[in-house]
Design an enzyme around this catalytic site. Structure first.
Site, PDB file in Angstrom:
ATOM      1  N   MET A   5       6.703  18.484 -41.940  1.00 29.08           N
ATOM      2  CA  MET A   5       5.463  19.122 -41.491  1.00 29.08           C
ATOM      3  C   MET A   5       4.390  19.100 -42.586  1.00 29.08           C
ATOM      4  SD  MET A   5       5.011  22.853 -39.735  1.00 29.08           S
ATOM      5  CE  MET A   5       6.216  22.539 -38.459  1.00 29.08           C
TER       6      MET A   5
ATOM      7  N   ARG B  37     -12.171   5.951 -14.855  1.00 33.30           N
ATOM      8  CA  ARG B  37     -12.206   7.247 -15.532  1.00 33.30           C
ATOM      9  C   ARG B  37     -13.348   8.010 -14.872  1.00 33.30           C
ATOM     10  NH1 ARG B  37     -12.489   7.343 -22.105  1.00 33.30           N
ATOM     11  NH2 ARG B  37     -14.733   7.193 -21.669  1.00 33.30           N
TER      12      ARG B  37
ATOM     13  N   LYS C  65     -18.733  12.798 -31.106  1.00 28.88           N
ATOM     14  CA  LYS C  65     -17.692  13.659 -30.517  1.00 28.88           C
ATOM     15  C   LYS C  65     -16.486  13.767 -31.461  1.00 28.88           C
ATOM     16  CE  LYS C  65     -15.739   9.671 -28.194  1.00 28.88           C
ATOM     17  NZ  LYS C  65     -16.107   8.676 -27.189  1.00 28.88           N
TER      18      LYS C  65
ATOM     19  N   TYR D  71      14.990  14.977 -43.579  1.00 28.97           N
ATOM     20  CA  TYR D  71      15.735  15.377 -42.383  1.00 28.97           C
ATOM     21  C   TYR D  71      16.445  14.194 -41.741  1.00 28.97           C
ATOM     22  CZ  TYR D  71      13.076  19.761 -42.498  1.00 28.97           C
ATOM     23  OH  TYR D  71      12.527  20.953 -42.860  1.00 28.97           O
TER      24      TYR D  71
HETATM   25  C1  PLP Z   1     -16.546   7.457 -27.326  1.00 27.99           C
HETATM   26  C2  PLP Z   1     -17.521   6.844 -26.436  1.00 27.99           C
HETATM   27  C3  PLP Z   1     -18.302   5.765 -26.859  1.00 27.99           C
HETATM   28  C4  PLP Z   1     -18.125   5.077 -28.191  1.00 27.99           C
HETATM   29  O1  PLP Z   1     -17.031   4.181 -28.134  1.00 27.99           O
HETATM   30  P1  PLP Z   1     -16.626   3.326 -29.415  1.00 27.99           P
HETATM   31  O2  PLP Z   1     -15.614   2.363 -28.916  1.00 27.99           O
HETATM   32  O3  PLP Z   1     -16.042   4.287 -30.389  1.00 27.99           O
HETATM   33  O4  PLP Z   1     -17.865   2.708 -29.927  1.00 27.99           O
HETATM   34  C5  PLP Z   1     -19.308   5.328 -26.001  1.00 27.99           C
HETATM   35  N1  PLP Z   1     -19.483   5.894 -24.790  1.00 27.99           N
HETATM   36  C6  PLP Z   1     -18.722   6.906 -24.343  1.00 27.99           C
HETATM   37  C7  PLP Z   1     -18.958   7.486 -22.993  1.00 27.99           C
HETATM   38  C8  PLP Z   1     -17.706   7.409 -25.147  1.00 27.99           C
HETATM   39  O5  PLP Z   1     -16.939   8.392 -24.688  1.00 27.99           O
END
Ligand code: PLP
Length: 371
Positions: A312, A134, A36, A264
């Protein structure tokens, strides 16, 4: 066009990490590469290809669009979509052979209807919340939920949960979460043979008794420990190799007199005559503004501290104590130069974040090259 700012991904490090980690799980345990967010900034398509060439057959993405892109790149493995989808796009699940991870009743009903409409059977995973608060159903929902899944158009392949505290070896939360999770398949009317998956990198590395049927590695594939520098120090094999390097170049060298302010707000005022190098990288390139007056970079193998606020597209570093710095010199923000190294845990520590965010930020905001 050539940007001064480059992110270089070491594909041999990715391959090494995949082999190292998959060697840590048992023969019968499937291994998913979480790719991802463009593989945590490392380029999803190219990284997935490296993992696939090394034997990976399972991939995880957040969004449906990522799954579509990955499938169209030629990826042959299972692709799980973890964070849902807009109903206008749900046909892509079928056309691109993507597997949704279902976490609410609404999506379940919708997906069941869609599969029926196309007269297809869609494999899905069900997500359970075992303490992360979650996404996911509660384990108490399981009997009712599995009843709803008795459609001829849905095939529940497995169940998934997620550890909130597996980066902490000393916490007993992971064992508790795992207990709760494994109790789901002991519920009456639910197949005990369903595939079970709860491990992220922390689970893989620190809680081997919870590997179950499928593990999901993210940060560790990219060369970092979920508990940061501590994890690296504690690993006697030092098995994970950071794969990302980020560099820029000096575009101007200048001398400022004592008493002059820099950038800045003049948050840095030179106490002595100071030699500065101007770098063409700033917060829009993913180099956090919070690194102002805190971060360091490598020039000629030596550490140069950031002076004043990061802009930036630019920032200034102090090279008074580094002889011979010239326009065009390579500057390392992340990676090794000479004898010294700055890794994503160092940058994360300077600004109180985690390597994950550093990698996403630098990786996804700069031009990348696979090496
Ligand atoms: C991102 C994610 C992982 C991987 O987690 P890491 O700590 O990066 O290994 C595993 N399962 C889900 C559902 C995730 O969203």
């Amino acid at each position: 066009m050539i940007s001064f700012n480059q992110v270089i991904i070491d594909t041999s490090a990715l391959a090494h990490n995949y082999r190292y980690l998959s060697g840590k799980v048992g023969e019968g345990v499937k291994f998913m590469a979480m790719v991802k967010s463009d593989a945590y900034g490392h380029s999803m398509i190219e990284s997935a290809r490296v993992f696939e060439q090394n034997g990976c057959t399972s991939f995880g993405v957040a969004e449906l669009s990522e799954g579509v892109e990955l499938r169209e790149s030629g990826c042959n493995g299972d692709i799980l979509v973890f964070v849902g989808f807009d109903y206008r796009d749900s046909e892509y699940l079928l056309s691109h052979n993507l597997t949704p991870v279902i976490f609410n009743h609404e999506d379940l009903a919708h997906i069941s209807d869609t599969a029926a409409r196309f007269e297809k059977k869609l494999p899905i995973y069900l997500k359970f919340d075992c303490g992360m608060s979650r996404l996911g159903f509660y384990s108490a929902d399981a009997p009712e939920l599995f009843k709803k899944c008795e459609s001829q158009h849905i095939d529940v392949t497995g169940i998934i949960s997620h550890f909130p505290c597996s980066d902490d070896k000393s916490s007993n939360h992971s064992e508790q979460a795992y207990q709760l999770f494994s109790s789901i398949t002991q519920t009456q009317g639910i197949q005990a043979t369903l595939e079970q998956s709860i491990c992220n990198s922390g689970g893989i590395l620190y809680f081997p008794e919870t590997h179950a049927d499928l593990v999901r590695a993210g940060i560790s594939l990219y060369g970092y420990y979920p508990d940061g520098a501590e994890g690296r120090t504690a690993d006697s094999e030092n098995g994970l190799l950071p794969a990302m390097k980020c560099s820029t170049r000096v575009i101007q060298v200048k001398k400022i007199e004592a008493g002059r302010g820099v950038s800045y707000g003049h948050t840095f005022v030179a106490e002595r005559e100071t030699q500065l190098a101007i770098l063409p990288i700033g917060y829009s390139d993913g180099y956090f503004r919070s690194l102002s007056n805190l971060g360091e970079v490598l020039i000629r193998g030596r550490r140069a501290p950031i002076r004043g606020r990061i802009c930036m597209n630019m920032c200034m570093v102090d090279i008074t104590d580094i002889a011979g710095v010239a326009v065009g010199d390579e500057v390392i923000l992340l990676g090794t130069q000479g004898e010294d190294r700055i890794d994503a845990d160092d940058i994360a520590n300077w600004v109180d974040t985690i390597s994950y965010e550093v990698l996403c930020s630098l990786g996804n905001n700069n031009k990348r090259y696979m090496k």
